[in-house]
Design a protein around this motif. Sequence first.
Motif, short mmCIF file in Angstrom:
data_model
loop_
_atom_site.label_atom_id
_atom_site.label_comp_id
_atom_site.label_asym_id
_atom_site.label_seq_id
_atom_site.Cartn_x
_atom_site.Cartn_y
_atom_site.Cartn_z
N GLY A 11 0.68 -1.25 -0.15
CA GLY A 11 0.14 0.07 0.41
C GLY A 11 0.46 0.94 -0.49
N TYR A 12 2.04 1.44 0.06
CA TYR A 12 2.64 2.42 0.28
C TYR A 12 3.63 2.03 -1.21
N LYS A 36 37.79 9.50 1.40
CA LYS A 36 38.05 10.15 2.23
C LYS A 36 37.96 10.92 0.89
N ALA A 37 38.73 10.96 -0.16
CA ALA A 37 38.78 11.88 -1.21
C ALA A 37 38.73 11.95 -2.46
N ASP A 38 37.18 11.08 -2.53
CA ASP A 38 37.12 10.87 -4.25
C ASP A 38 34.65 10.94 -3.34
N GLY A 39 35.21 10.95 -2.55
CA GLY A 39 33.38 11.22 -1.50
C GLY A 39 32.66 9.98 -1.28
N THR A 40 31.54 10.16 -1.33
CA THR A 40 30.84 8.90 -0.92
C THR A 40 28.77 9.29 -1.01
N TYR A 41 28.41 8.35 -0.81
CA TYR A 41 27.39 8.69 -1.41
C TYR A 41 26.16 8.46 -0.33
N VAL A 42 25.56 8.97 0.07
CA VAL A 42 24.04 9.24 1.45
C VAL A 42 22.79 8.69 0.01
N GLY A 43 22.26 7.82 0.97
CA GLY A 43 20.83 7.43 1.07
C GLY A 43 19.67 8.21 1.45
N THR A 44 18.55 8.22 1.17
CA THR A 44 17.26 8.59 1.69
C THR A 44 16.34 8.13 1.10
N VAL A 45 14.85 8.10 1.76
CA VAL A 45 13.86 7.34 1.36
C VAL A 45 12.58 8.21 2.50
N SER A 46 11.83 8.17 1.25
CA SER A 46 9.99 8.67 1.50
C SER A 46 8.95 7.07 1.34
N LEU A 47 7.79 7.39 1.81
CA LEU A 47 6.84 6.92 1.83
C LEU A 47 5.87 7.46 1.71
N ALA A 48 4.82 6.88 1.03
CA ALA A 48 3.76 7.24 -0.05
C ALA A 48 2.41 6.83 0.25
N ALA A 78 19.56 0.78 -3.26
CA ALA A 78 18.99 -0.48 -3.01
C ALA A 78 18.97 -0.77 -0.78
N PHE A 79 20.13 -0.12 -0.51
CA PHE A 79 19.79 -0.58 1.38
C PHE A 79 18.69 0.36 1.67
N VAL A 80 18.33 1.50 1.48
CA VAL A 80 17.66 2.45 2.41
C VAL A 80 16.43 1.57 1.79
N GLU A 81 15.69 1.18 -0.28
CA GLU A 81 14.81 1.07 0.24
C GLU A 81 14.37 -0.20 0.93
N ARG A 82 15.23 -0.66 1.44
CA ARG A 82 15.08 -2.48 2.23
C ARG A 82 14.30 -1.34 3.52
N ALA A 83 15.32 -0.89 4.17
CA ALA A 83 15.21 -0.61 5.03
C ALA A 83 13.65 -0.14 5.11
N ALA A 84 13.14 0.75 3.87
CA ALA A 84 11.72 1.52 3.79
C ALA A 84 11.03 -0.25 3.90
N ARG A 85 10.89 -0.77 2.96
CA ARG A 85 10.32 -2.28 3.57
C ARG A 85 10.16 -2.46 4.72
N GLU A 86 11.37 -2.82 5.10
CA GLU A 86 11.00 -3.34 6.62
C GLU A 86 10.15 -3.08 8.27
N TYR A 87 10.22 -1.37 7.81
CA TYR A 87 9.80 -0.01 8.09
C TYR A 87 8.48 -0.40 8.37
N VAL A 88 8.17 -0.58 6.80
CA VAL A 88 6.21 -1.13 6.70
C VAL A 88 6.17 -2.26 7.44
N ASP A 89 6.42 -2.79 6.92
CA ASP A 89 6.68 -3.74 7.73
C ASP A 89 5.94 -4.10 9.03
N LEU A 91 5.61 -1.46 10.58
CA LEU A 91 3.85 -0.83 10.71
C LEU A 91 2.83 -1.09 10.66
N LEU A 92 2.71 -1.98 9.48
CA LEU A 92 1.42 -2.86 9.26
C LEU A 92 1.55 -3.94 10.09
N ASP A 93 2.70 -4.68 10.45
CA ASP A 93 2.22 -5.52 11.78
C ASP A 93 2.86 -5.82 12.96
#
Length: 95
Positions: A11-12, A36-48, A78-89, A91-93
């Motif tokens: 549903g989300y 450190k020299a090249d940088g890294t990636y930071v992930g964020t997620v939203s649910l609707a 992939a990491f933040v999407e998996r975290a969002a699915r676990e959160y929805v689970d 939330l609902l369960d």
Amino acid sequence: MAERVSGPYRGYYISAAARFVPGGSTSGPSSDAHTKADGTYVGTVSLAELGPDDPHRMETLLELGDRQRFDSEEEALAFVERAAREYVDRLLDGP
């Protein structure tokens, strides 16, 4: 910045994003000098519930563990999407 929308998952819709943070802009210790020299990636997620453009998005802070920076866009998405699915689970369960 890369963004991926998936769903609906129980549903989300999940909108996962990854952005590049150049080296020197990151906070916290890093044992990898190359990262450190090249940088890294930071992930964020939203649910609707009604779709990614729904103005009634759910906002909450999620504990993502000690993993907050990633070597690639795909890894961050992939990491933040998996975290969002676990959160929805949870939330609902329930806990």
